[in-house]
Each structure stands twice: as structure tokens, then as C-alpha cells.
Design a protein around this motif. Sequence first.
Motif, mmCIF file in Angstrom:
data_model
loop_
_atom_site.group_PDB
_atom_site.id
_atom_site.type_symbol
_atom_site.label_atom_id
_atom_site.label_comp_id
_atom_site.label_asym_id
_atom_site.label_seq_id
_atom_site.Cartn_x
_atom_site.Cartn_y
_atom_site.Cartn_z
ATOM 1 N N ALA A 65 20.446 -33.742 5.037
ATOM 2 C CA ALA A 65 21.525 -33.515 4.075
ATOM 3 C C ALA A 65 21.393 -32.138 3.437
ATOM 4 O O ALA A 65 20.277 -31.620 3.286
ATOM 5 N N ALA A 66 22.514 -31.563 3.024
ATOM 6 C CA ALA A 66 22.482 -30.247 2.376
ATOM 7 C C ALA A 66 21.678 -30.282 1.086
ATOM 8 O O ALA A 66 20.981 -29.316 0.755
ATOM 9 N N HIS A 67 21.766 -31.388 0.346
ATOM 10 C CA HIS A 67 21.058 -31.425 -0.930
ATOM 11 C C HIS A 67 19.552 -31.618 -0.767
ATOM 12 O O HIS A 67 18.814 -31.620 -1.757
ATOM 13 N N CYS A 68 19.093 -31.746 0.480
ATOM 14 C CA CYS A 68 17.659 -31.786 0.772
ATOM 15 C C CYS A 68 17.102 -30.394 1.084
ATOM 16 O O CYS A 68 15.897 -30.249 1.324
ATOM 17 N N ILE A 69 17.972 -29.402 1.100
ATOM 18 C CA ILE A 69 17.586 -28.048 1.496
ATOM 19 C C ILE A 69 17.279 -27.205 0.259
ATOM 20 O O ILE A 69 18.128 -27.021 -0.616
ATOM 21 N N TYR A 70 16.034 -26.704 0.190
ATOM 22 C CA TYR A 70 15.604 -25.781 -0.864
ATOM 23 C C TYR A 70 15.125 -24.503 -0.167
ATOM 24 O O TYR A 70 13.937 -24.359 0.167
ATOM 25 N N SER A 71 16.043 -23.592 0.046
ATOM 26 C CA SER A 71 15.749 -22.408 0.860
ATOM 27 C C SER A 71 14.602 -21.582 0.312
ATOM 28 O O SER A 71 13.845 -20.972 1.070
ATOM 29 N N SER A 72 14.452 -21.548 -1.006
ATOM 30 C CA SER A 72 13.381 -20.744 -1.605
ATOM 31 C C SER A 72 11.997 -21.328 -1.342
ATOM 32 O O SER A 72 10.982 -20.665 -1.566
ATOM 33 N N LEU A 73 11.943 -22.573 -0.852
ATOM 34 C CA LEU A 73 10.665 -23.238 -0.601
ATOM 35 C C LEU A 73 10.354 -23.362 0.887
ATOM 36 O O LEU A 73 9.542 -24.193 1.280
ATOM 37 N N VAL A 74 10.979 -22.530 1.708
ATOM 38 C CA VAL A 74 10.799 -22.655 3.150
ATOM 39 C C VAL A 74 9.330 -22.559 3.553
ATOM 40 O O VAL A 74 8.887 -23.253 4.480
ATOM 41 N N SER A 75 8.558 -21.720 2.880
ATOM 42 C CA SER A 75 7.143 -21.568 3.244
ATOM 43 C C SER A 75 6.323 -22.794 2.864
ATOM 44 O O SER A 75 5.188 -22.951 3.328
ATOM 45 N N ASN A 76 6.875 -23.664 2.034
ATOM 46 C CA ASN A 76 6.182 -24.884 1.611
ATOM 47 C C ASN A 76 6.788 -26.139 2.217
ATOM 48 O O ASN A 76 6.456 -27.252 1.814
ATOM 49 N N ALA A 77 7.700 -25.942 3.172
ATOM 50 C CA ALA A 77 8.373 -27.069 3.804
ATOM 51 C C ALA A 77 7.705 -27.441 5.124
ATOM 52 O O ALA A 77 7.311 -26.566 5.899
#
Length: 259
Positions: A65-77
Motif C-alpha cells: 500500500a502507498a501508506h506503507c511507503i516511507y521513502s526517507s527510511l529506504v536505508s532502514n527498510a
Amino acid sequence: MFRYFHLVLFFICTVQTTNGLSIQPKVVNGTDATDGKYPYAVSVRYFGYHECGGSIIGDRWILTAAHCIYSSLVSNATVLYGTVHLQNGESPESYTAKVIQLIQHDRYTALAPSYENDIGLIKLKEPLQFNDRVQPVNLAESVSPTPAGESGVLVGWGYEIDNGSVPEILQQVELMIYSDVACFEAHHGEAQIHVHLCAGYPEGGKGQCTGDSGGPLTVNGTQYGIVSWSVKPCAVAGYPGVYSKVSTYRQWIYNKTGI
């Protein structure tokens, strides 16, 4: 009073005990899944903690889902795959994939209650190796009608009750797919039939809850829905869960992934 809510669970809230006692809730009235039964099901994680569900659609692509996306945390995903065991707070190397890109639909409306275009994609750093426990799911095609009246399957690591906690084992539950008209009427016009579909039971008691966001709803092995939003309390009678309609976004998925 009912209120609309996304089913996301942020990592800072993933507490596994209450008063020192371990609790094991799940998808509302679900049952334990066995390894390999849903080889497409994954846990989308930030800082090692379960945030959302998702599905494998290609060797480097996860649908959520889009609301599961935190682009600023990509390195921690990361994405946990190939197992029904959540292992929350841990990152077992053999089941954890690193993320290189997080994509949110550019027309996602993060406003209650409609949450239109609630779909996202996750690109993995390295391709997955497919086997009996790791496989992509089939996606509904653009021309696919809503399979109204059919039995669908939701899988996820979401709560069994409001203010619960995530379970250790992936949960499965069978739900009835609503017609577009019934979906629209059940939510008094807030569910938009061109982007949403509904699943649940008129009498309630089964369905999605916090932590199930982004997870797959399938019918006969084909994914038709992505968990988007619902009303509290979870799986309340008369208010089926609302899913982003995969068929509506089939071209968008192809444009982004080639799948």
C-alpha cells in the motif's frame, strides 16, 4: 462512533507484551498458515520491525500500500520473505531482503476516508531466488471484474483485536468479496468502486486489522486487492474491509516494473 483508519502499524509501536505477558493475536478470527502455502506473502519492515504486509510480484518487486511507503527510511527498510514466522525485531539473514527503492503512487490521496490510489512498490537490492516457499503471486488483469460473491483469502500479521499486537505466525482468513455496489453502499459512498473493492462478512467478525496494511487479498490464487483501510473496531458488522483494486492499477504496475 466508528472512524475510518489506515491499518498501518509503525515500528515504534510494535510491542509484543502486555504487563509482561506474551500475547499472540492475529488477523481477526484467522488461523495459522503453514510454510509454503502462501509463498508470495511478505512482511514489510522498518528497523527490523513489522510495518505492513506485501506480496511478491517479481524477483525484485514487492506490491504493498502507498501508506506503507516511507521513502526517507529506504536505508532502514527490509522485506521478510519465505517464512510464516515474523521474528519481529530480528533480521534473519536467510529470509531478509534489503530495499533499494520505495515507490508511492504519485496520485495517492492520504486523506480520510477515501485514501484513493493507495498502492506502492518496493524494489529489492538483489533478486529473490524462487523455490517452494518463495513465489510471485498472479495479479488480476486490467479487464478483470470484481469477483463478487466469491470466497477470497486474506493473509497477514495484523492484530486480532484493536490495540492488540502482531502475531508470530502468518494468519489466513476466508472472506466474502462484495459487489461494487454493495461495497459503495456499505461505506455510504466513501469506497470508490473504480479504485476500491470490499471483503468481509455482513455479520462481521472476520477481516483485517492494524498491521495488515498492504497485504494481499486473493481469489483462487490471483491477487485482486491490497489492504487499504477500514473502520474501527476491526471487522465490525456492516463495514467490510476496503482494498485497493489491483485491476485498476495493473497498467501502473507494469509501467513501473515491467511486470
